[in-house]
Write a protein that holds these residues in place. Sequence first.
Motif, PDB file in Angstrom:
ATOM      1  N   ALA A 393       0.538  -1.323   0.023  1.00  0.00           N
ATOM      2  CA  ALA A 393      -0.139  -0.053  -0.384  1.00  0.00           C
ATOM      3  C   ALA A 393       0.991   1.290  -0.258  1.00  0.00           C
ATOM      4  O   ALA A 393       0.548   2.521  -0.661  1.00  0.00           O
ATOM      5  CB  ALA A 393      -0.859  -0.042   1.023  1.00  0.00           C
ATOM      6  N   ALA A 394       1.904   1.283   1.107  1.00  0.00           N
ATOM      7  CA  ALA A 394       3.091   2.130   0.822  1.00  0.00           C
ATOM      8  C   ALA A 394       3.395   2.876  -0.881  1.00  0.00           C
ATOM      9  O   ALA A 394       3.881   4.193  -1.019  1.00  0.00           O
ATOM     10  CB  ALA A 394       4.055   2.117   1.785  1.00  0.00           C
ATOM     11  N   LEU A 395       3.464   1.845  -1.095  1.00  0.00           N
ATOM     12  CA  LEU A 395       4.558   1.652  -2.676  1.00  0.00           C
ATOM     13  C   LEU A 395       3.170   2.231  -3.447  1.00  0.00           C
ATOM     14  O   LEU A 395       3.501   3.702  -4.468  1.00  0.00           O
ATOM     15  CB  LEU A 395       5.030   0.817  -3.265  1.00  0.00           C
ATOM     16  N   LEU A 396       1.656   2.271  -3.498  1.00  0.00           N
ATOM     17  CA  LEU A 396       0.968   2.558  -4.066  1.00  0.00           C
ATOM     18  C   LEU A 396       0.460   3.691  -3.830  1.00  0.00           C
ATOM     19  O   LEU A 396       0.154   4.452  -4.363  1.00  0.00           O
ATOM     20  CB  LEU A 396      -0.310   1.672  -4.356  1.00  0.00           C
ATOM     21  N   VAL A 397       0.504   3.877  -2.345  1.00  0.00           N
ATOM     22  CA  VAL A 397       0.090   5.701  -1.928  1.00  0.00           C
ATOM     23  C   VAL A 397       1.246   6.682  -2.504  1.00  0.00           C
ATOM     24  O   VAL A 397       0.495   7.469  -2.916  1.00  0.00           O
ATOM     25  CB  VAL A 397      -0.436   5.786  -0.580  1.00  0.00           C
ATOM     26  N   LYS A 398       2.394   6.060  -2.125  1.00  0.00           N
ATOM     27  CA  LYS A 398       3.272   6.705  -2.963  1.00  0.00           C
ATOM     28  C   LYS A 398       3.095   7.529  -4.068  1.00  0.00           C
ATOM     29  O   LYS A 398       3.443   8.403  -4.177  1.00  0.00           O
ATOM     30  CB  LYS A 398       4.648   6.349  -2.621  1.00  0.00           C
ATOM     31  N   ARG A 399       2.905   6.373  -5.126  1.00  0.00           N
ATOM     32  CA  ARG A 399       2.745   6.913  -6.398  1.00  0.00           C
ATOM     33  C   ARG A 399       1.925   7.666  -6.529  1.00  0.00           C
ATOM     34  O   ARG A 399       1.428   8.767  -7.777  1.00  0.00           O
ATOM     35  CB  ARG A 399       2.456   5.512  -7.476  1.00  0.00           C
ATOM     36  N   ARG A 400       1.052   8.069  -6.127  1.00  0.00           N
ATOM     37  CA  ARG A 400      -0.863   8.846  -6.224  1.00  0.00           C
ATOM     38  C   ARG A 400      -0.323  10.294  -5.157  1.00  0.00           C
ATOM     39  O   ARG A 400      -1.105  10.945  -5.621  1.00  0.00           O
ATOM     40  CB  ARG A 400      -1.594   7.989  -6.031  1.00  0.00           C
ATOM     41  N   ASN A 401       0.769  10.170  -4.757  1.00  0.00           N
ATOM     42  CA  ASN A 401       0.310  10.964  -2.845  1.00  0.00           C
ATOM     43  C   ASN A 401       0.727  13.069  -4.112  1.00  0.00           C
ATOM     44  O   ASN A 401       0.367  13.310  -3.366  1.00  0.00           O
ATOM     45  CB  ASN A 401       1.813  10.909  -2.283  1.00  0.00           C
ATOM     46  N   GLY A 402       1.636  12.842  -5.166  1.00  0.00           N
ATOM     47  CA  GLY A 402       1.219  14.350  -5.694  1.00  0.00           C
ATOM     48  C   GLY A 402      -0.410  14.519  -6.010  1.00  0.00           C
ATOM     49  O   GLY A 402      -0.895  15.243  -5.414  1.00  0.00           O
TER      50      GLY A 402
END
Length: 443
Positions: A393-402
Amino acid sequence: MSDAPRQRRAFLGLLPLPERTAVAEALRTETVGGMVLLAATLVALVWANSPWRGLYEQVSHFHFGISALGLDLSVRHWTADGLLTLFFLVAGIELKRELVVGELRTPATAALPVVAALSGMVVPALVYVAMNAAGAGSPHGWAVPMATDIAFALAVLAVLSTHLPAALRAFLLTLAVVDDLGAILVIAVFFTSDLNLPALAGAFAGLIVFYALQRLRVRGWWWYVPLGVAIWALMYNGGVHATVAGVAMGLILRTTRDKGEIASPGERTAHLLRPVSAGVAVPLFALFAAGVSISAAALGDVLTHPEPLGVALGLVVGKTIGILGGTYLAARFTKARLNPGLAWADVFALAVLAGIGFTVALLIGELAFPDPADAERIKAAVLVGSVTAAGLAALLVKRRNGIYRRLYEDETRDEDADGVPDVYQRRDPQIGSASTPDHSDGH
């Protein structure tokens, strides 16, 4: 009458201002509590894998209480049966609020999160059953991977320093609340034994008195605290897991405000108990429940025994498929539409994050597997599954954090400094909702 098609409601769009305020308060406490929970889990793991493991076991199994009342319990049992009752009491209040004034108050708004939550409980159970049917394992642990740990999930988001928009956080909170209700029903129905009918009758009589006091608008903690303790003790001695008493009292507490009231009894109780639940009760439970031996052999057991493997896959794979699939089907066959500022990748990330099933999964694991060796393997599986879900989830969320940051800034911008975010005073097609200033309390 206009023949124009009815506009579809934006799923994960802008929340009404009173709802957003209530959700923000709940999640703020859960986030801080989640950080304490992470710390308590790390302490438990280090302590249980250190030369002082004997002391850890000694403290966990130390008994105290009132034997004459059937309440001579170990420290571990006091945290699981006693302190977690506060956690489920707050969960009951949150569910009552959602049903009365929140996202679950109408079938149209409740359908999507409820379907997502239910499918997010059923599919992990099916994954567990399938794994154990193929590997000739025990079917007793089917309920372990069903629930989401909201505090742990929010702690992961806090570590990532992400800015999820309020609607995404509210969706996660609603999923967790419905999950908690499902878990407590499972505990009440499937993990009760040696029922003591007179004690249960006393507990139900206490709940009736509790309800009557609420209906009569009786105030004063000196009425409710002794009564609540009595209901809890009777429920425990009745053979039903004592946390059921917490949910029952939470659902009874009134969550709508009478004329002239600043806060309802449910709001006041949740405001007082949520920090204790998130910051004390749940971390102490984790401290004495998460102390498992971390070794190559223990981790190997997770991959080679069907029961722990079913738990780990249920959390990581079952939760993701269940929540994402349920959300898609509900959105596909209802009038809800996804917020244009978000994508299905965001729902996917949230579904993976919901695979963190720490607190309630550990509790059900202890109930389903009374043998210490089996319980240790299940605890290891819960840890492996939760950590894996958190990492993915951390990897997926970080990709969309902007994108999350932009939506969060749009939601919170208040250029005229009137205390109401500007987005509530204009129509914003990117958020998918129209609103005017709303200073009401939502009741």
